[in-house]
Scaffold this motif. Structure first.
Motif, PDB file in Angstrom:
ATOM      1  N   GLN A  28     -18.668 -33.430  -8.629  1.00  0.00           N
ATOM      2  CA  GLN A  28     -19.562 -32.653  -7.868  1.00  0.00           C
ATOM      3  C   GLN A  28     -19.102 -31.693  -8.912  1.00  0.00           C
ATOM      4  O   GLN A  28     -18.229 -30.754  -9.347  1.00  0.00           O
ATOM      5  N   PRO A  29     -19.996 -31.161 -10.134  1.00  0.00           N
ATOM      6  CA  PRO A  29     -20.270 -30.489 -11.466  1.00  0.00           C
ATOM      7  C   PRO A  29     -19.495 -29.111 -11.049  1.00  0.00           C
ATOM      8  O   PRO A  29     -21.047 -28.740 -10.413  1.00  0.00           O
ATOM      9  N   ILE A  30     -18.945 -28.249 -11.455  1.00  0.00           N
ATOM     10  CA  ILE A  30     -18.896 -27.182 -11.788  1.00  0.00           C
ATOM     11  C   ILE A  30     -18.941 -26.594 -12.575  1.00  0.00           C
ATOM     12  O   ILE A  30     -18.993 -24.875 -13.528  1.00  0.00           O
ATOM     13  N   SER A  32     -25.085 -37.564 -20.406  1.00  0.00           N
ATOM     14  CA  SER A  32     -26.555 -36.584 -21.296  1.00  0.00           C
ATOM     15  C   SER A  32     -26.735 -36.112 -19.310  1.00  0.00           C
ATOM     16  O   SER A  32     -27.612 -35.117 -19.435  1.00  0.00           O
ATOM     17  N   HIS A  33     -25.684 -36.181 -18.472  1.00  0.00           N
ATOM     18  CA  HIS A  33     -25.589 -34.783 -17.422  1.00  0.00           C
ATOM     19  C   HIS A  33     -27.243 -35.208 -16.258  1.00  0.00           C
ATOM     20  O   HIS A  33     -27.251 -34.498 -16.056  1.00  0.00           O
ATOM     21  N   ILE A  34     -26.728 -36.282 -15.990  1.00  0.00           N
ATOM     22  CA  ILE A  34     -27.543 -37.063 -15.210  1.00  0.00           C
ATOM     23  C   ILE A  34     -26.912 -37.283 -13.946  1.00  0.00           C
ATOM     24  O   ILE A  34     -26.367 -37.790 -14.781  1.00  0.00           O
ATOM     25  N   LEU A  35     -25.605 -37.466 -12.995  1.00  0.00           N
ATOM     26  CA  LEU A  35     -25.608 -37.900 -11.852  1.00  0.00           C
ATOM     27  C   LEU A  35     -26.132 -38.605 -11.190  1.00  0.00           C
ATOM     28  O   LEU A  35     -26.959 -38.123 -10.301  1.00  0.00           O
ATOM     29  N   ALA A  78     -21.101 -27.578 -16.160  1.00  0.00           N
ATOM     30  CA  ALA A  78     -22.716 -27.685 -17.227  1.00  0.00           C
ATOM     31  C   ALA A  78     -24.084 -27.749 -16.461  1.00  0.00           C
ATOM     32  O   ALA A  78     -23.486 -28.867 -15.339  1.00  0.00           O
ATOM     33  N   PRO A  79     -24.875 -27.896 -16.309  1.00  0.00           N
ATOM     34  CA  PRO A  79     -26.221 -27.906 -15.544  1.00  0.00           C
ATOM     35  C   PRO A  79     -26.347 -29.450 -15.627  1.00  0.00           C
ATOM     36  O   PRO A  79     -26.075 -29.990 -16.687  1.00  0.00           O
ATOM     37  N   VAL A  80     -26.374 -29.581 -14.843  1.00  0.00           N
ATOM     38  CA  VAL A  80     -26.501 -31.110 -14.209  1.00  0.00           C
ATOM     39  C   VAL A  80     -28.007 -31.112 -13.705  1.00  0.00           C
ATOM     40  O   VAL A  80     -28.248 -30.342 -12.678  1.00  0.00           O
ATOM     41  N   ILE A  81     -28.691 -32.587 -13.538  1.00  0.00           N
ATOM     42  CA  ILE A  81     -29.296 -33.152 -13.181  1.00  0.00           C
ATOM     43  C   ILE A  81     -28.268 -34.145 -11.856  1.00  0.00           C
ATOM     44  O   ILE A  81     -27.863 -35.303 -11.656  1.00  0.00           O
ATOM     45  N   LYS A  82     -28.039 -33.768 -10.666  1.00  0.00           N
ATOM     46  CA  LYS A  82     -27.744 -33.845  -9.854  1.00  0.00           C
ATOM     47  C   LYS A  82     -27.991 -35.173  -8.357  1.00  0.00           C
ATOM     48  O   LYS A  82     -28.729 -34.327  -7.011  1.00  0.00           O
ATOM     49  N   LEU A  83     -27.541 -36.280  -8.855  1.00  0.00           N
ATOM     50  CA  LEU A  83     -28.715 -37.176  -8.078  1.00  0.00           C
ATOM     51  C   LEU A  83     -27.795 -38.722  -7.744  1.00  0.00           C
ATOM     52  O   LEU A  83     -27.831 -39.124  -7.220  1.00  0.00           O
ATOM     53  N   ASN A  84     -26.280 -37.764  -7.364  1.00  0.00           N
ATOM     54  CA  ASN A  84     -25.711 -38.959  -6.882  1.00  0.00           C
ATOM     55  C   ASN A  84     -25.144 -38.826  -5.255  1.00  0.00           C
ATOM     56  O   ASN A  84     -24.127 -39.142  -4.983  1.00  0.00           O
ATOM     57  N   THR A  85     -25.092 -37.192  -4.691  1.00  0.00           N
ATOM     58  CA  THR A  85     -24.537 -37.284  -2.914  1.00  0.00           C
ATOM     59  C   THR A  85     -25.618 -37.208  -1.995  1.00  0.00           C
ATOM     60  O   THR A  85     -25.092 -36.463  -1.079  1.00  0.00           O
ATOM     61  N   ASN A  86     -27.353 -37.692  -2.259  1.00  0.00           N
ATOM     62  CA  ASN A  86     -28.165 -37.049  -1.122  1.00  0.00           C
ATOM     63  C   ASN A  86     -28.517 -36.115  -0.864  1.00  0.00           C
ATOM     64  O   ASN A  86     -29.225 -35.689   0.478  1.00  0.00           O
ATOM     65  N   GLU A  87     -28.115 -34.960  -1.594  1.00  0.00           N
ATOM     66  CA  GLU A  87     -28.538 -33.600  -1.744  1.00  0.00           C
ATOM     67  C   GLU A  87     -30.005 -33.729  -1.177  1.00  0.00           C
ATOM     68  O   GLU A  87     -30.817 -33.691  -1.865  1.00  0.00           O
TER      69      GLU A  87
END
Length: 369
Positions: free
Chosen positions: A22-24, A323-326, A26-35
């Motif tokens: 759960q990054p706090i 590359s800030h893609i999780l 830098a901006p990321v593309i968050k595709l790791n926790t099925n939100e």
């Protein structure tokens, strides 16, 4: 002074649950926790604006009756068939503490949601883990194996995590009739199932031993609110609702916002359909990159990195992260060559595809674009 002597033995041996990153910063593309890739109903924002701070000096309604009434209406069941919980995870804990004796067996598949064995260990119960088939289906002797272990309760996540495979209703009906204990069907991802006729609620409330888990974290875009609920026959819901549930387990804000989100079925269904369409596009994109993708009925895809790929699954995970893609990588024996990828917005999915292509081309000596 060390407190190691005060910890229960089963807790001292326990490795805790490891959540997705759960990054706090830098901006990321968050595709790791099925939100959800989309926000919850706009009506929730209106409810936040109208919420009375004066009400916070009072305890909330203990059993979240207004939310439960909304859930009962949505699913066409009775109020007594519904329990509201602090996320779906609280329901899992309630089921174990209410129905499983310390030392007893709890059934589950392998692989499955990694919190199940941890909660089982906290209860000081024993895990009976039954390996899934190569296509992630249940083995034919699953119920026989569960009964051989004398499981008081069995967890089935459906659609399955992390594959996204859906078990059909008839298979689950037969399974519930064959096993001796309680069958908990974790439907955290059921909102994304393509077949809208797939509905186990009536089977559950008329059964002797089925409890369904639902959550607002995925399909309703409220992972940060932590609200879930259970649906089942009254004789299974009642002891959790009135005996083992924490007092005032859902705060007043959560109850009100969850009720509003659940009631706005038109908005929720529009989001589910957008995710399904993006899932199909992402499936195609990943296959075009040479990954082997399992057909999913959830809001994520499980992609296998083939042996001839120039990069391993772990290397791809790390390259994307740089590359800030999780995305999610698991060290489980059957998952080490795989990535679980949450379906994002079309824009997020496109950036994921582009970065994967760059990593793969770079590793194979090609010219990245």
């Amino acid at each position: 002074m060390s407190n190691k002597h005060f910890e229960r033995q089963n807790i001292a041996k326990l490795a805790g649950y490891v959540p997705g990153e759960q990054p706090i910063a830098a901006p990321v593309i968050k595709l790791n926790t099925n939100e959800s890739p989309y926000p919850t109903s706009p009506k929730v924002q209106d409810a936040i604006a109208k919420f009375s701070i004066e009400s916070l000096r009072r305890y909330p309604q203990p059993t979240a009756d207004r939310f439960r009434s909304t859930a009962a209406a949505v699913h066409q069941v009775a109020l007594e068939n519904v329990i509201a919980t602090r996320g779906g995870d609280e329901l899992l804990r309630l089921l174990l503490t209410t129905f499983v004796d310390p030392g007893a067996s709890v059934g589950m598949t392998d692989p499955t949601y990694s919190l199940y064995p941890i909660l089982t260990a906290i209860q000081d119960a024993t895990v009976a883990s039954i390996p899934l088939m190569a296509d992630w289906s249940l083995p034919q002797d699953f119920s026989t194996a569960i009964n051989a272990h004398h499981c008081q309760l069995t967890f089935i996540v459906n659609p399955h995590a992390p594959s996204g495979r859906l078990i059909d209703q008839e298979t689950l009906r037969i399974l519930a009739s064959e096993i001796d204990g309680i069958l908990v069907i974790d439907e955290a991802y059921v909102d994304f199932v393509s077949d809208e006729a797939h509905d186990l609620t009536q089977l559950a409330v008329t059964s002797d031993n089925i409890v369904l888990l639902r959550t607002l974290s995925k399909g309703y875009g409220l992972a940060g609110l932590r609200v879930g609920y259970g649906i089942g026959p009254q004789h299974l819901i009642e002891p959790m609702l009135h005996k083992t549930r924490d007092s005032y387990n859902l705060d007043a804000i959560s109850q009100q916002l969850a009720e509003v989100a659940l009631a706005d079925q038109a908005y929720a269904k529009s989001v589910w359909e957008r995710v399904r369409l993006s899932r199909a596009d992402l499936y195609r994109d990943l296959e075009e990159l040479g990954l082997e993708v399992f057909a999913s009925e959830s809001n994520f895809l499980l992609a296998t990195v083939p042996p001839d790929c120039p990069l391993s699954a772990k290397a791809l995970y790390e390259g994307l992260r740089a590359s800030h893609i999780l995305v999610r990588y698991f060290s489980h024996d059957r998952l080490q060559d795989k990535l679980r990828i949450t379906v994002g917005t079309p824009e997020e999915n496109a950036q994921l595809r582009q970065r994967l292509a760059t990593l793969l081309q770079g590793a194979s000596g090609g010219v990245s674009t």
